[in-house]
Design a protein around this motif. Structure first.
Motif, PDB file in Angstrom:
ATOM      1  N   PRO A   1     -30.963   6.185  54.643  1.00  0.00           N
ATOM      2  CA  PRO A   1     -31.689   6.693  53.759  1.00  0.00           C
ATOM      3  C   PRO A   1     -32.535   7.777  53.758  1.00  0.00           C
ATOM      4  O   PRO A   1     -32.784   8.021  55.144  1.00  0.00           O
ATOM      5  CB  PRO A   1     -32.310   5.418  53.210  1.00  0.00           C
ATOM      6  CG  PRO A   1     -32.561   4.704  54.633  1.00  0.00           C
ATOM      7  CD  PRO A   1     -31.295   5.072  55.279  1.00  0.00           C
ATOM      8  N   LYS A   2     -32.751   8.550  52.788  1.00  0.00           N
ATOM      9  CA  LYS A   2     -33.697   9.853  52.891  1.00  0.00           C
ATOM     10  C   LYS A   2     -34.752   9.668  52.103  1.00  0.00           C
ATOM     11  O   LYS A   2     -34.408   9.642  51.017  1.00  0.00           O
ATOM     12  CB  LYS A   2     -32.956  11.143  52.680  1.00  0.00           C
ATOM     13  CG  LYS A   2     -34.035  12.105  52.763  1.00  0.00           C
ATOM     14  CD  LYS A   2     -33.223  13.303  51.690  1.00  0.00           C
ATOM     15  CE  LYS A   2     -32.793  12.711  50.283  1.00  0.00           C
ATOM     16  NZ  LYS A   2     -32.262  13.718  49.628  1.00  0.00           N
ATOM     17  N   SER A   3     -36.039   9.991  52.430  1.00  0.00           N
ATOM     18  CA  SER A   3     -37.216  10.068  51.496  1.00  0.00           C
ATOM     19  C   SER A   3     -38.029  11.252  52.009  1.00  0.00           C
ATOM     20  O   SER A   3     -38.299  11.154  53.068  1.00  0.00           O
ATOM     21  CB  SER A   3     -37.765   8.699  51.377  1.00  0.00           C
ATOM     22  OG  SER A   3     -39.116   8.769  50.493  1.00  0.00           O
ATOM     23  N   HIS A   4     -38.592  11.618  50.882  1.00  0.00           N
ATOM     24  CA  HIS A   4     -39.545  12.650  51.112  1.00  0.00           C
ATOM     25  C   HIS A   4     -40.955  11.973  51.106  1.00  0.00           C
ATOM     26  O   HIS A   4     -42.200  12.885  51.210  1.00  0.00           O
ATOM     27  CB  HIS A   4     -39.616  13.882  50.246  1.00  0.00           C
ATOM     28  CG  HIS A   4     -38.353  14.914  50.388  1.00  0.00           C
ATOM     29  ND1 HIS A   4     -38.457  15.852  51.105  1.00  0.00           N
ATOM     30  CD2 HIS A   4     -37.000  14.756  50.097  1.00  0.00           C
ATOM     31  CE1 HIS A   4     -37.235  16.434  51.166  1.00  0.00           C
ATOM     32  NE2 HIS A   4     -36.440  15.968  50.555  1.00  0.00           N
ATOM     33  N   ASN A   5     -41.150  11.043  50.974  1.00  0.00           N
ATOM     34  CA  ASN A   5     -42.282  10.210  50.647  1.00  0.00           C
ATOM     35  C   ASN A   5     -42.434   9.151  51.848  1.00  0.00           C
ATOM     36  O   ASN A   5     -41.664   8.416  52.098  1.00  0.00           O
ATOM     37  CB  ASN A   5     -42.228   9.342  49.231  1.00  0.00           C
ATOM     38  CG  ASN A   5     -43.468   8.298  49.042  1.00  0.00           C
ATOM     39  OD1 ASN A   5     -43.696   7.394  49.701  1.00  0.00           O
ATOM     40  ND2 ASN A   5     -44.155   8.881  48.168  1.00  0.00           N
ATOM     41  N   LYS A   6     -43.833   9.331  52.534  1.00  0.00           N
ATOM     42  CA  LYS A   6     -43.899   8.555  53.811  1.00  0.00           C
ATOM     43  C   LYS A   6     -43.714   6.955  53.467  1.00  0.00           C
ATOM     44  O   LYS A   6     -43.306   6.393  54.234  1.00  0.00           O
ATOM     45  CB  LYS A   6     -45.329   8.920  53.846  1.00  0.00           C
ATOM     46  CG  LYS A   6     -45.702   8.733  55.453  1.00  0.00           C
ATOM     47  CD  LYS A   6     -47.337   9.413  55.638  1.00  0.00           C
ATOM     48  CE  LYS A   6     -47.742   9.118  56.769  1.00  0.00           C
ATOM     49  NZ  LYS A   6     -49.288   9.750  57.080  1.00  0.00           N
TER      50      LYS A   6
ATOM     51  N   SER B   1     -24.955  15.308  64.023  1.00  0.00           N
ATOM     52  CA  SER B   1     -24.825  16.719  63.226  1.00  0.00           C
ATOM     53  C   SER B   1     -23.417  16.735  62.823  1.00  0.00           C
ATOM     54  O   SER B   1     -22.342  15.847  63.196  1.00  0.00           O
ATOM     55  CB  SER B   1     -25.296  17.982  64.008  1.00  0.00           C
ATOM     56  OG  SER B   1     -25.148  18.972  63.006  1.00  0.00           O
ATOM     57  N   LYS B   2     -22.942  17.794  62.040  1.00  0.00           N
ATOM     58  CA  LYS B   2     -21.454  17.707  61.398  1.00  0.00           C
ATOM     59  C   LYS B   2     -20.863  19.129  61.492  1.00  0.00           C
ATOM     60  O   LYS B   2     -21.626  20.145  61.179  1.00  0.00           O
ATOM     61  CB  LYS B   2     -21.342  17.236  60.032  1.00  0.00           C
ATOM     62  CG  LYS B   2     -22.163  15.818  60.076  1.00  0.00           C
ATOM     63  CD  LYS B   2     -22.248  15.175  58.564  1.00  0.00           C
ATOM     64  CE  LYS B   2     -23.078  14.120  58.205  1.00  0.00           C
ATOM     65  NZ  LYS B   2     -24.461  14.620  57.970  1.00  0.00           N
ATOM     66  N   ILE B   3     -19.505  19.359  61.878  1.00  0.00           N
ATOM     67  CA  ILE B   3     -19.077  20.607  61.658  1.00  0.00           C
ATOM     68  C   ILE B   3     -18.401  20.389  60.354  1.00  0.00           C
ATOM     69  O   ILE B   3     -17.774  19.756  59.875  1.00  0.00           O
ATOM     70  CB  ILE B   3     -17.957  20.871  62.823  1.00  0.00           C
ATOM     71  CG1 ILE B   3     -17.365  22.253  62.721  1.00  0.00           C
ATOM     72  CG2 ILE B   3     -16.969  19.621  63.050  1.00  0.00           C
ATOM     73  CD1 ILE B   3     -16.284  22.691  63.880  1.00  0.00           C
TER      74      ILE B   3
END
Ligand code: NAP
Length: 269
Positions: A239-244, A81-83
């Motif tokens: 990487p981020k994906s909303h797709n499985k 996480s990040k401040i």
């Protein structure tokens, strides 16, 4: 899953899932928090163990909920996480304490694996001041590792000169079109692991064509080629994906290697 060793001997997965639009209406960064944990649970089921969140994303509690619902043991996960650099979080010891405690509470955890200063503050002296507070939480065992994000060479050099505990990671934007190789090389030389944010975004069209052609050669997608290039030079990718399916695709990068010639080509994109 390939891992790297941070300069404090902590082991970190080389790939993780980004989350900055998870749990939000319309998958929009600014969207209202809707507590939807589908994508995070899909990511955990796919095999991701590193989760990248931040106070600014407003979704630390969604991450906690997703982990709980998934049934995955906290100890098997690596949570970042990040401040935020904003004054309200960084102006004094009390604000920094509140930020760390709010992350712990929202994430429903006793410790955070990696806590980053999300952006450099205006003055180098202020980065050091915030850093010294974060160091206290490392000594208490609450933050297992600390690092920075979006730091340029001069900012990182100043911090290195004045810190007691060395930053373990610098999370920076890196993808074709903007590799940010100067800071990456500086980090690697100083035993700080670079971590690429938006590894798949803002890729120029001409570069995309080259990546797709390379993909045909390796029987991989353009995204897998980009991610593989980064991990082959010991850069963490989130990487981020909303797709499985795409989440699974992005993890499926450990069964091939790029030739030196192709790496040279990708470097120029
Ligand atoms: N430290 C910082 O200042 C900072 C700044 C920005 C981001 N971050 C972190 O870095 C994470 C990743 O960055 P990001 O979310 O901006 O961008 P990204 O992960 O590079 O790209 C996300 C976009 O790529 C698409 N995508 C994902 N996998 C794909 C694939 N295999 N093929 C085709 N398209 C694909 C996604 O669409 P679909 O969802 O439709 O698949 C989404 O539109 C963030 O979530 C956040 O945790 C940190």
């Amino acid at each position: 899953m390939k891992t790297l060793e941070l300069n404090n001997k902590v082991i970190i997965p080389i790939i993780g899932t980004g989350t900055n639009t998870f749990g939000k209406a319309n998958n929009d960064y600014m969207g209202e928090i809707n507590h939807n944990t589908t994508e995070l649970i899909d990511a955990l089921n796919a095999g991701y163990t590193l989760i990248d969140t931040a106070i600014s994303y407003r979704n630390e509690s969604v991450v906690a909920l997703g982990i709980k619902q998934s049934g995955v043991d906290r100890s098997k996960l690596f949570i970042t996480s990040k401040i935020p650099a904003d004054e309200v979080y960084t102006k004094d010891e009390e604000s920094i304490k509140n930020a760390v405690e709010s992350s712990l509470k929202a994430l429903d955890t006793e410790y955070i694996d990696l806590y980053l200063l999300h952006r450099p503050l205006e003055k180098n002296e202020d980065n050091v001041r915030v850093w010294k507070e974060l160091e206290k939480y490392v000594k208490k065992g609450v933050l297992k590792s600390i690092g920075v994000s979006n730091f340029k060479v001069d900012q990182l050099a100043y911090l290195l000169e004045h810190c007691e505990i060395k930053p373990t990671v610098n999370q920076i934007e890196s993808h074709p079109g903007l590799w940010n190789d100067e800071i990456i090389e500086y980090c690697l030389k100083n035993d700080i692991i670079p971590e690429a944010w938006s590894p798949l975004k803002r890729i120029p069209e001409a570069s995309m064509e080259v990546l797709k052609t390379l993909g045909l050669k390796y029987n991989k997608t353009w995204a897998q080629i980009v991610l593989r290039y980064q991990i082959e030079r010991n850069i963490i990718v989130i990487p981020k994906s909303h797709n499985k399916e795409r989440q699974i695709e992005n993890l499926n990068i450990f069964d091939f290697s790029l030739s030196d010639e192709d790496k040279q080509l990708i470097k120029t994109l």
